[in-house]
Design a protein around this motif. Structure first.
Motif, PDB file in Angstrom:
ATOM      1  N   ASN A  61     -42.672   9.824  65.959  1.00 26.15           N
ATOM      2  CA  ASN A  61     -42.269  10.915  65.060  1.00 26.15           C
ATOM      3  C   ASN A  61     -40.759  10.969  64.832  1.00 26.15           C
ATOM      4  OD1 ASN A  61     -44.966  11.750  64.828  1.00 26.15           O
ATOM      5  ND2 ASN A  61     -44.802  12.855  66.742  1.00 26.15           N
ATOM      6  N   TYR A  62     -40.132   9.816  64.690  1.00 27.76           N
ATOM      7  CA  TYR A  62     -38.691   9.736  64.472  1.00 27.76           C
ATOM      8  C   TYR A  62     -38.267  10.525  63.239  1.00 27.76           C
ATOM      9  CZ  TYR A  62     -34.048   7.766  63.820  1.00 27.76           C
ATOM     10  OH  TYR A  62     -32.697   7.605  63.659  1.00 27.76           O
ATOM     11  N   PHE A  63     -39.080  10.469  62.199  1.00 20.81           N
ATOM     12  CA  PHE A  63     -38.752  11.161  60.953  1.00 20.81           C
ATOM     13  C   PHE A  63     -39.390  12.544  60.872  1.00 20.81           C
ATOM     14  CE2 PHE A  63     -38.208   6.680  59.858  1.00 20.81           C
ATOM     15  CZ  PHE A  63     -36.914   6.717  59.377  1.00 20.81           C
ATOM     16  N   GLY A  64     -39.935  13.044  61.968  1.00 18.98           N
ATOM     17  CA  GLY A  64     -40.589  14.353  61.964  1.00 18.98           C
ATOM     18  C   GLY A  64     -42.077  14.206  62.176  1.00 18.98           C
ATOM     19  N   SER A  65     -42.738  15.333  62.295  1.00 22.49           N
ATOM     20  CA  SER A  65     -44.181  15.305  62.539  1.00 22.49           C
ATOM     21  C   SER A  65     -44.932  14.891  61.278  1.00 22.49           C
ATOM     22  CB  SER A  65     -44.665  16.679  62.995  1.00 22.49           C
ATOM     23  OG  SER A  65     -44.599  17.590  61.911  1.00 22.49           O
ATOM     24  N   GLN A  66     -46.209  14.590  61.439  1.00 20.05           N
ATOM     25  CA  GLN A  66     -47.046  14.181  60.315  1.00 20.05           C
ATOM     26  C   GLN A  66     -47.062  15.264  59.232  1.00 20.05           C
ATOM     27  OE1 GLN A  66     -48.432  11.130  60.218  1.00 20.05           O
ATOM     28  NE2 GLN A  66     -49.099  11.485  58.143  1.00 20.05           N
ATOM     29  N   VAL A  67     -46.951  16.513  59.638  1.00 22.94           N
ATOM     30  CA  VAL A  67     -46.932  17.623  58.683  1.00 22.94           C
ATOM     31  C   VAL A  67     -45.750  17.481  57.735  1.00 22.94           C
ATOM     32  CG1 VAL A  67     -46.709  20.139  58.497  1.00 22.94           C
ATOM     33  CG2 VAL A  67     -48.096  19.149  60.304  1.00 22.94           C
ATOM     34  N   SER A  68     -44.662  16.870  58.205  1.00 22.15           N
ATOM     35  CA  SER A  68     -43.457  16.712  57.391  1.00 22.15           C
ATOM     36  C   SER A  68     -43.468  15.434  56.558  1.00 22.15           C
ATOM     37  CB  SER A  68     -42.220  16.706  58.303  1.00 22.15           C
ATOM     38  OG  SER A  68     -42.144  17.885  59.054  1.00 22.15           O
ATOM     39  N   SER A  69     -44.516  14.628  56.658  1.00 18.10           N
ATOM     40  CA  SER A  69     -44.578  13.369  55.919  1.00 18.10           C
ATOM     41  C   SER A  69     -44.749  13.630  54.427  1.00 18.10           C
ATOM     42  CB  SER A  69     -45.734  12.510  56.419  1.00 18.10           C
ATOM     43  OG  SER A  69     -45.511  12.116  57.738  1.00 18.10           O
ATOM     44  N   PHE A  70     -44.319  12.686  53.619  1.00  8.52           N
ATOM     45  CA  PHE A  70     -44.468  12.793  52.176  1.00  8.52           C
ATOM     46  C   PHE A  70     -44.505  11.397  51.575  1.00  8.52           C
ATOM     47  CE2 PHE A  70     -39.979  12.478  52.964  1.00  8.52           C
ATOM     48  CZ  PHE A  70     -39.493  11.695  51.932  1.00  8.52           C
ATOM     49  N   GLU A  71     -44.888  11.331  50.330  1.00  8.10           N
ATOM     50  CA  GLU A  71     -44.875  10.077  49.579  1.00  8.10           C
ATOM     51  C   GLU A  71     -43.897  10.223  48.429  1.00  8.10           C
ATOM     52  OE1 GLU A  71     -48.697   8.788  48.303  1.00  8.10           O
ATOM     53  OE2 GLU A  71     -49.548   8.976  50.299  1.00  8.10           O
ATOM     54  N   LEU A  72     -43.237   9.134  48.089  1.00  9.00           N
ATOM     55  CA  LEU A  72     -42.269   9.132  47.018  1.00  9.00           C
ATOM     56  C   LEU A  72     -42.417   7.827  46.247  1.00  9.00           C
ATOM     57  CD1 LEU A  72     -39.708  10.617  45.869  1.00  9.00           C
ATOM     58  CD2 LEU A  72     -38.390   9.208  47.444  1.00  9.00           C
ATOM     59  N   PRO A  73     -42.571   7.886  44.933  1.00 10.90           N
ATOM     60  CA  PRO A  73     -42.676   6.632  44.191  1.00 10.90           C
ATOM     61  C   PRO A  73     -41.345   5.875  44.263  1.00 10.90           C
ATOM     62  CG  PRO A  73     -42.579   8.522  42.685  1.00 10.90           C
ATOM     63  CD  PRO A  73     -42.648   9.070  44.068  1.00 10.90           C
ATOM     64  N   THR A  74     -41.462   4.569  44.452  1.00  8.45           N
ATOM     65  CA  THR A  74     -40.281   3.720  44.547  1.00  8.45           C
ATOM     66  C   THR A  74     -40.424   2.599  43.540  1.00  8.45           C
ATOM     67  OG1 THR A  74     -40.199   4.194  46.911  1.00  8.45           O
ATOM     68  CG2 THR A  74     -38.846   2.382  46.130  1.00  8.45           C
ATOM     69  N   PRO A  75     -39.730   2.701  42.405  1.00  7.01           N
ATOM     70  CA  PRO A  75     -39.843   1.663  41.378  1.00  7.01           C
ATOM     71  C   PRO A  75     -39.174   0.365  41.858  1.00  7.01           C
ATOM     72  CG  PRO A  75     -38.204   3.262  40.730  1.00  7.01           C
ATOM     73  CD  PRO A  75     -38.822   3.772  42.007  1.00  7.01           C
ATOM     74  N   ALA A  76     -39.720  -0.747  41.410  1.00  4.13           N
ATOM     75  CA  ALA A  76     -39.124  -2.047  41.711  1.00  4.13           C
ATOM     76  C   ALA A  76     -37.802  -2.177  40.964  1.00  4.13           C
ATOM     77  CB  ALA A  76     -40.085  -3.164  41.304  1.00  4.13           C
ATOM     78  N   PRO A  77     -36.832  -2.884  41.546  1.00 11.69           N
ATOM     79  CA  PRO A  77     -35.562  -3.081  40.836  1.00 11.69           C
ATOM     80  C   PRO A  77     -35.788  -3.958  39.606  1.00 11.69           C
ATOM     81  CG  PRO A  77     -35.606  -4.356  42.860  1.00 11.69           C
ATOM     82  CD  PRO A  77     -36.847  -3.514  42.849  1.00 11.69           C
ATOM     83  N   PRO A  78     -34.969  -3.781  38.583  1.00 10.28           N
ATOM     84  CA  PRO A  78     -35.138  -4.613  37.380  1.00 10.28           C
ATOM     85  C   PRO A  78     -34.862  -6.083  37.679  1.00 10.28           C
ATOM     86  CG  PRO A  78     -33.139  -3.281  37.237  1.00 10.28           C
ATOM     87  CD  PRO A  78     -33.860  -2.872  38.494  1.00 10.28           C
ATOM     88  N   LEU A  79     -35.596  -6.948  36.995  1.00 12.85           N
ATOM     89  CA  LEU A  79     -35.373  -8.376  37.122  1.00 12.85           C
ATOM     90  C   LEU A  79     -34.097  -8.776  36.407  1.00 12.85           C
ATOM     91  CD1 LEU A  79     -39.014  -9.624  36.467  1.00 12.85           C
ATOM     92  CD2 LEU A  79     -37.831  -9.508  38.649  1.00 12.85           C
ATOM     93  N   PRO A  80     -33.370  -9.749  36.945  1.00 16.87           N
ATOM     94  CA  PRO A  80     -32.143 -10.190  36.261  1.00 16.87           C
ATOM     95  C   PRO A  80     -32.453 -10.675  34.847  1.00 16.87           C
ATOM     96  CG  PRO A  80     -32.291 -11.144  38.465  1.00 16.87           C
ATOM     97  CD  PRO A  80     -33.583 -10.456  38.185  1.00 16.87           C
ATOM     98  N   GLY A  81     -31.629 -10.254  33.893  1.00 13.70           N
ATOM     99  CA  GLY A  81     -31.807 -10.694  32.505  1.00 13.70           C
ATOM    100  C   GLY A  81     -32.816  -9.862  31.729  1.00 13.70           C
ATOM    101  N   HIS A  82     -33.369  -8.809  32.294  1.00 14.75           N
ATOM    102  CA  HIS A  82     -34.347  -7.970  31.573  1.00 14.75           C
ATOM    103  C   HIS A  82     -33.827  -6.582  31.403  1.00 14.75           C
ATOM    104  CE1 HIS A  82     -36.950 -11.284  32.723  1.00 14.75           C
ATOM    105  NE2 HIS A  82     -37.779 -10.890  31.796  1.00 14.75           N
TER     106      HIS A  82
END
Length: 82
Positions: A61-82
């Protein structure tokens, strides 16, 4: 301890430690596979039972208890040249 009455705990330890089969553990599975664990749990008495085999120190529980857990969308970084 769950798994001691039917032998699954002993079999898991044998599989990981003696047979050395590759084993993957995330979250609670990683805690079980570690050699050392610090932190507490309200439902664990007399320390955390561990299978072992993974030479790391896990902090429960380094980041807190399970009650404090959450999900966050993490977009992939853009590809070079796009």
């Amino acid at each position: 301890l769950i798994g001691t009455h039917n032998g699954i705990w002993t079999e898991l330890q044998h599989t990981v430690l003696k047979r050395k089969l590759p084993t993957w553990g995330t979250c609670a599975g990683m805690v079980l596979l570690t050699e050392r664990c610090v932190g507490t749990s309200a439902v664990i008495e007399n320390g955390q039972s561990l299978i072992g085999g993974l030479d790391v120190l896990v902090c429960r529980n380094y980041f807190g208890s399970q009650v404090s857990s959450f999900e966050l969308p993490t977009p992939a970084p853009p590809l070079p040249g796009h």
